[in-house]
Scaffold this motif. Structure first.
Motif, short mmCIF file in Angstrom:
data_model
loop_
_atom_site.label_atom_id
_atom_site.label_comp_id
_atom_site.label_asym_id
_atom_site.label_seq_id
_atom_site.Cartn_x
_atom_site.Cartn_y
_atom_site.Cartn_z
N GLU A 335 3.26 -3.76 -8.39
CA GLU A 335 2.01 -4.09 -7.71
C GLU A 335 1.77 -3.19 -6.51
O GLU A 335 0.67 -2.72 -6.27
CB GLU A 335 2.03 -5.56 -7.28
CG GLU A 335 2.01 -6.56 -8.43
CD GLU A 335 2.24 -7.99 -7.97
OE1 GLU A 335 2.36 -8.19 -6.74
OE2 GLU A 335 2.29 -8.88 -8.83
N LEU A 336 2.85 -2.95 -5.73
CA LEU A 336 2.70 -2.12 -4.53
C LEU A 336 2.39 -0.68 -4.90
O LEU A 336 1.54 -0.04 -4.26
CB LEU A 336 3.97 -2.19 -3.69
CG LEU A 336 3.93 -1.41 -2.37
CD1 LEU A 336 2.84 -1.95 -1.45
CD2 LEU A 336 5.27 -1.43 -1.66
N LEU A 337 3.07 -0.13 -5.91
CA LEU A 337 2.81 1.25 -6.30
C LEU A 337 1.39 1.41 -6.86
O LEU A 337 0.72 2.41 -6.62
CB LEU A 337 3.84 1.72 -7.31
CG LEU A 337 5.25 1.94 -6.75
CD1 LEU A 337 6.17 2.50 -7.82
CD2 LEU A 337 5.23 2.88 -5.54
N LYS A 338 0.92 0.41 -7.59
CA LYS A 338 -0.45 0.46 -8.09
C LYS A 338 -1.44 0.37 -6.92
O LYS A 338 -2.46 1.09 -6.90
CB LYS A 338 -0.69 -0.69 -9.07
CG LYS A 338 -2.09 -0.71 -9.66
CD LYS A 338 -2.26 -1.87 -10.66
CE LYS A 338 -3.67 -1.87 -11.24
NZ LYS A 338 -3.85 -3.00 -12.21
N TYR A 339 -1.16 -0.48 -5.95
CA TYR A 339 -2.05 -0.68 -4.81
C TYR A 339 -2.15 0.57 -3.95
O TYR A 339 -3.23 0.91 -3.44
CB TYR A 339 -1.51 -1.85 -3.98
CG TYR A 339 -2.33 -2.22 -2.77
CD1 TYR A 339 -3.58 -2.82 -2.89
CD2 TYR A 339 -1.85 -1.98 -1.48
CE1 TYR A 339 -4.33 -3.17 -1.78
CE2 TYR A 339 -2.58 -2.33 -0.36
CZ TYR A 339 -3.83 -2.92 -0.51
OH TYR A 339 -4.57 -3.27 0.59
N THR A 340 -1.04 1.29 -3.79
CA THR A 340 -1.01 2.46 -2.91
C THR A 340 -1.20 3.77 -3.66
O THR A 340 -1.47 4.80 -3.02
CB THR A 340 0.33 2.53 -2.15
OG1 THR A 340 1.41 2.58 -3.10
CG2 THR A 340 0.51 1.33 -1.24
N GLY A 341 -1.03 3.76 -4.98
CA GLY A 341 -1.11 4.99 -5.76
C GLY A 341 0.01 5.96 -5.46
O GLY A 341 -0.15 7.19 -5.57
N ALA A 342 1.19 5.44 -5.11
CA ALA A 342 2.28 6.29 -4.63
C ALA A 342 3.30 6.68 -5.69
O ALA A 342 4.27 7.36 -5.35
CB ALA A 342 2.99 5.59 -3.47
#
Length: 401
Positions: A335-342
């Motif tokens: 979820e965090l990687l999707k949210y930040t695009g990182a």
């Protein structure tokens, strides 16, 4: 407002748990509050650190430096380690003797000052028990129990230990005014104890300037910083990497760097020359390696343990290097990687999925492309921003005046 922080881990300890407490102390102080830290050290002393007064209390059984020397030298059955193990079995906490010493110091500090807030941290159990004993001794303060990760539901403890620990867990959660942890799923487990409504998500984070310049290595290089332990193993990552090289999908001189691992690794014979093992380094040096000597930053989080970000994810977040997370694709990391695009996510147990994600990272390197990030969303995960969430909550409750 006067704040007392009780934690076994604090500067100069080179652990994620210490970095979290460092940030609490640093940013509470920068917000204008008086901060005192009671922590474990190599000797009994009081020093100034970043505007905070820090009281180090030595553990007479085993210091942190002694423990890590033993681990690095593969010396397990030493008298002090045996004594600590016995304390853990009997009292659920190898820091029991330290707890007695530290409580005496905490009581002395309270008699010299009136602290408005006490923040205690887990793991180990000792800081929470000190805060509870201060309460039982009649001292009045607002108590923040910072759990960070799970307590009795930790996958790294036995069922018998967990059952005994849960008795302490309920008392701590119910008696604390506020319980903090790094993610909503973990907080929900604590909230299920049904004691009160004081729960707040305060994640780990990064504490360095965001990196916008990007450099590329001459050889495609992936890196992992930290140690592999428990069920966290690089085996599937190694297997996917070796298959891609043998299939000609990756250059034969591609590199994997492992920085600071203590455990034995099962590196396939075919990629022995490609895997570089580096000794543990200070946190600042680990960051430098992540920024200057890698093309992809890897984290491994096995399936079955929900709500755990892993501290290294945040250390990676603002480096401007793509993150390859081998994890549960339906959990908070994804979820965090999707949210930040990182970065990219692959199921930790799916070799094919891991191979596809590695190729995405490789093509970025090959084409000298930078993965676009949402920097505004990334900045929400700095340690300053996360500590501010706690400060704002306390201010809204009229605790910090």
């Amino acid at each position: 407002m006067k704040v007392l922080i009780i934690s076994n881990y604090f500067y100069p300890v080179n652990k994620i748990g210490a970095l979290r407490i460092n940030a609490f102390a640093k940013y509470f102080h920068l917000a204008g509050h008086s901060v005192t830290v009671l922590t474990e050290g190599e000797k009994d002393e009081c020093v100034q650190w970043g505007g905070c007064q820090v009281h180090y209390v030595k553990d007479p059984v085993m210091t942190d430096a002694y423990l890590w020397r033993s681990i690095s030298e593969r010396k397990r059955w030493l008298p002090r380690r045996i004594a600590a193990s016995l304390l853990r079995r009997v009292f659920l906490d190898e820091k029991r003797i330290w707890q007695v010493k530290a409580f005496k110091k905490a009581r002395e500090l309270f008699r010299q000052n009136v602290f408005d807030v006490v923040l205690s941290s887990f793991f180990p159990l000792a800081p929470h028990l000190i805060a509870m004993k201060l309460r039982n001794s009649g001292f009045r303060f607002y108590w923040i129990a910072d759990m960070r990760d799970e307590m009795s539901k930790s996958p790294f403890i036995s069922s018998n230990y967990a059952m005994r620990l849960k008795l302490h867990e309920r008392k701590i959660v119910c008696r604390a005014d506020l319980v903090t942890s790094v993610s909503k799923p973990i907080l929900d487990d604590f909230r299920s104890l049904g004691c009160h409504d004081g729960f707040l998500e305060v994640r780990n984070g990064y504490d360095y300037e965001e990196v916008h310049d990007v450099n590329f290595q001459t050889c495609f290089t992936m890196a992992y910083t930290g140690s592999f332990y428990g069920s966290i193993k690089p085996d599937n990552w190694f297997k996917a990497f070796s298959e891609l090289i043998s299939e000609g999908m990756l250059p034969p001189d591609s590199v994997i760097k492992i920085v600071g691992n203590y455990s034995n690794l099962n590196v396939p014979q075919s990629i022995l020359a490609n895997v570089v093992l580096l000794k543990p380094v200070p946190h600042e040096e680990a960051l430098r390696i992540s920024i200057m000597e890698t093309d992809v930053l890897v984290m491994v989080h096995p399936l079955g343990r929900k709500g755990v970000y892993s501290g290294k994810l945040f250390d990676y977040l603002a480096t401007n290097k793509p993150i390859l997370a081998l994890c549960d694709t339906d959990d908070v990391i994804a979820e965090l990687l999707k949210y930040t695009g990182a970065g990219f996510v692959a199921c930790e147990s799916d070799i094919g999925d891991i191979k596809r994600a590695i190729i995405k990272c490789y093509l970025l390197w090959k084409n000298k492309e930078v993965l676009p990030r949402n920097w505004d969303r990334i900045s929400q995960n700095s340690r300053r921003s996360q500590t501010q969430i706690l400060i704002d909550y306390l201010s809204a409750q009229n605790i910090l005046m």
